[in-house]
Design a protein around this motif. Structure first.
Motif, PDB file in Angstrom:
ATOM      1  N   ILE A 201      -5.317   7.866  -0.754  1.00  0.00           N
ATOM      2  CA  ILE A 201      -4.349   8.679  -0.005  1.00  0.00           C
ATOM      3  C   ILE A 201      -5.033   9.239   1.246  1.00  0.00           C
ATOM      4  CG2 ILE A 201      -4.821  10.738  -1.461  1.00  0.00           C
ATOM      5  CD1 ILE A 201      -1.798  11.482  -0.801  1.00  0.00           C
ATOM      6  N   PRO A 202      -4.393   9.067   2.434  1.00  0.00           N
ATOM      7  CA  PRO A 202      -4.933   9.732   3.626  1.00  0.00           C
ATOM      8  C   PRO A 202      -4.594  11.222   3.565  1.00  0.00           C
ATOM      9  CG  PRO A 202      -2.956   8.456   4.195  1.00  0.00           C
ATOM     10  CD  PRO A 202      -3.181   8.288   2.720  1.00  0.00           C
ATOM     11  N   LEU A 203      -5.545  12.065   3.934  1.00  0.00           N
ATOM     12  CA  LEU A 203      -5.334  13.525   3.885  1.00  0.00           C
ATOM     13  C   LEU A 203      -5.720  14.129   5.233  1.00  0.00           C
ATOM     14  CD1 LEU A 203      -6.915  14.013   0.341  1.00  0.00           C
ATOM     15  CD2 LEU A 203      -4.481  14.240   0.889  1.00  0.00           C
ATOM     16  N   THR A 204      -4.824  14.914   5.790  1.00  0.00           N
ATOM     17  CA  THR A 204      -4.990  15.364   7.173  1.00  0.00           C
ATOM     18  C   THR A 204      -6.241  16.213   7.404  1.00  0.00           C
ATOM     19  OG1 THR A 204      -3.898  16.483   9.014  1.00  0.00           O
ATOM     20  CG2 THR A 204      -3.582  17.471   6.863  1.00  0.00           C
TER      21      THR A 204
ATOM     22  N   SER B  93       8.914   7.529   0.704  1.00  0.00           N
ATOM     23  CA  SER B  93       8.537   7.656   2.120  1.00  0.00           C
ATOM     24  C   SER B  93       9.287   6.669   3.010  1.00  0.00           C
ATOM     25  CB  SER B  93       7.026   7.484   2.305  1.00  0.00           C
ATOM     26  OG  SER B  93       6.341   8.532   1.696  1.00  0.00           O
TER      27      SER B  93
ATOM     28  N   ARG C 170      11.013   4.701   5.964  1.00  0.00           N
ATOM     29  CA  ARG C 170      10.550   4.392   7.329  1.00  0.00           C
ATOM     30  C   ARG C 170      11.738   4.107   8.229  1.00  0.00           C
ATOM     31  NH1 ARG C 170       6.098   5.051   4.623  1.00  0.00           N
ATOM     32  NH2 ARG C 170       4.180   4.259   5.545  1.00  0.00           N
TER      33      ARG C 170
ATOM     34  N   PHE D  79      -3.113  17.236  -7.469  1.00  0.00           N
ATOM     35  CA  PHE D  79      -3.697  15.948  -7.884  1.00  0.00           C
ATOM     36  C   PHE D  79      -5.164  15.765  -7.483  1.00  0.00           C
ATOM     37  CE2 PHE D  79      -3.414  13.845  -3.744  1.00  0.00           C
ATOM     38  CZ  PHE D  79      -2.355  14.503  -3.125  1.00  0.00           C
TER      39      PHE D  79
ATOM     40  N   GLN E 292      -9.816  20.993   2.148  1.00  0.00           N
ATOM     41  CA  GLN E 292      -8.769  20.289   2.918  1.00  0.00           C
ATOM     42  C   GLN E 292      -7.393  20.864   2.589  1.00  0.00           C
ATOM     43  OE1 GLN E 292      -6.235  17.989   1.807  1.00  0.00           O
ATOM     44  NE2 GLN E 292      -5.591  17.412   3.872  1.00  0.00           N
TER      45      GLN E 292
ATOM     46  N   ARG F 149      -0.632   9.723  -5.499  1.00  0.00           N
ATOM     47  CA  ARG F 149      -0.827  11.126  -5.902  1.00  0.00           C
ATOM     48  C   ARG F 149      -0.790  11.242  -7.427  1.00  0.00           C
ATOM     49  NH1 ARG F 149       2.605  10.856  -1.497  1.00  0.00           N
ATOM     50  NH2 ARG F 149       1.886  11.919   0.385  1.00  0.00           N
TER      51      ARG F 149
ATOM     52  N   ARG G 209       0.849  -1.213   0.000  1.00  0.00           N
ATOM     53  CA  ARG G 209       0.000   0.000   0.000  1.00  0.00           C
ATOM     54  C   ARG G 209       0.873   1.247   0.000  1.00  0.00           C
ATOM     55  NH1 ARG G 209      -0.795   4.126   2.478  1.00  0.00           N
ATOM     56  NH2 ARG G 209       0.735   3.392   3.986  1.00  0.00           N
ATOM     57  N   PHE G 210       0.579   2.164  -0.875  1.00  0.00           N
ATOM     58  CA  PHE G 210       1.267   3.454  -0.921  1.00  0.00           C
ATOM     59  C   PHE G 210       0.218   4.555  -1.038  1.00  0.00           C
ATOM     60  CE2 PHE G 210       4.571   0.622  -2.481  1.00  0.00           C
ATOM     61  CZ  PHE G 210       5.720   1.144  -1.900  1.00  0.00           C
ATOM     62  N   SER G 211       0.560   5.728  -0.565  1.00  0.00           N
ATOM     63  CA  SER G 211      -0.283   6.898  -0.843  1.00  0.00           C
ATOM     64  C   SER G 211      -0.125   7.239  -2.313  1.00  0.00           C
ATOM     65  CB  SER G 211       0.167   8.094  -0.005  1.00  0.00           C
ATOM     66  OG  SER G 211      -0.183   7.885   1.330  1.00  0.00           O
TER      67      SER G 211
ATOM     68  N   GLY H 197      -4.643  19.791   1.082  1.00  0.00           N
ATOM     69  CA  GLY H 197      -3.376  19.037   1.039  1.00  0.00           C
ATOM     70  C   GLY H 197      -3.198  18.184  -0.206  1.00  0.00           C
TER      71      GLY H 197
ATOM     72  N   LEU I  53     -10.097  12.163   9.617  1.00  0.00           N
ATOM     73  CA  LEU I  53      -9.217  12.002   8.453  1.00  0.00           C
ATOM     74  C   LEU I  53     -10.064  12.005   7.181  1.00  0.00           C
ATOM     75  CD1 LEU I  53      -6.074  11.249   7.856  1.00  0.00           C
ATOM     76  CD2 LEU I  53      -6.978   9.016   7.283  1.00  0.00           C
TER      77      LEU I  53
END
Ligand SMILES: Cc1cc2nc3c(=O)[nH]c(=O)nc-3n(C[C@H](O)[C@H](O)[C@H](O)COP(=O)(O)O)c2cc1C
Length: 216
Positions: A159-162, A203, A205, A111, A105, A56, A52-54, A107, A187
């Motif tokens: 994609i998670p967005l704050t 990203s 880790r 995209f 939002q 964009r 899994r990747f975010s 962020g 979220l």
């Protein structure tokens, strides 16, 4: 990636040598393909979770809403404090609402127009005592991760967005999106489809050994 950035490179190298800054090479991008992703989405958890990747860089094939329903169904099993299941999930699929939500939002500039669905996870404050005001974020956070994996399992790009904004921004978002006062946004998840070939951010880790403490 081929952009003309010689000036920046020279300035960066100068800065690094001046202050003895060591550059690292853990950033960058991976070039992935829909074929790669599809081969991993139904794999055992070790391969599945690492795939899994975010996203964009979304595709333009139409989003199959049944896949969203299937993911939401899986998330019914999300654990929550006292099994209260105090989340409220707002799913936006109408173009105008999707665009409005992403613009508010803020962020996903660059995209947001590629995403076809916005899912806002909120917590219902009426289900929590005055002494547990952080719990909506815990329950909502668990739900959000479960939903990211469930959407991934169903072959959708996410994609998670704050929703960590100043209070006045949250107030505006709630007003504009008709979110009642008793709900607290946790979220936003942007959802779309995959391109045949796309890029993701690496990203980097930390190793778990850097932050896990055994028996200390
Ligand atoms: C709570 C939260 C808020 C995030 N907000 C944004 C955002 O507003 N814009 C964005 O481009 N990425 C956002 N991200 C994505 C992170 O940058 C991404 O999850 C992180 O770099 C790890 O990369 P990965 O998701 O590809 O594994 C957010 C992630 C989380 C968990």
């Amino acid at each position: 990636m081929g952009a003309a950035m010689a000036d920046i490179e020279i300035a960066l190298n100068k800065l690094c040598s001046c202050y003895n800054i060591k550059s690292n090479d853990v950033g960058g991008i991976y070039n992935l393909s829909l074929k790669d992703v599809s081969s991993k989405t139904q794999c055992p958890f070790d391969s599945f979770s690492q795939s899994r990747f975010s996203i964009r860089d979304f595709g333009d094939s139409p989003l199959d809403i049944d896949k969203v329903y299937a993911a939401l169904k899986l998330c019914e099993r999300t654990p929550s404090a006292c099994n209260r299941q105090s989340w409220v999930i707002h799913v936006y699929t109408e173009n105008k609402l999707v665009e409005k939500m992403f613009k508010l939002q803020g962020g996903s500039k660059g995209f947001y127009e590629q995403m076809q669905c916005a899912i806002l996870i909120c917590g219902d404050l009426r289900n929590y005592g005055f002494y547990e005001q952080n719990l909506p974020f815990v329950d909502g956070g668990l739900y959000a991760m479960n939903l990211l994996y469930s959407l991934h399992y169903n072959g959708l790009a996410t994609i998670p967005l704050t929703m960590g904004h100043k209070w006045r921004v949250i107030k505006k978002i709630k007003q504009e999106m008709n979110i009642p006062g008793n709900e607290i946004p946790v979220l936003l998840i942007g959802v779309g489809t995959y391109k045949d070939d796309f890029k993701v951010a690496v990203s980097h880790r930390y190793s778990y050994k850097q932050y896990v403490k055994f028996n200390q």
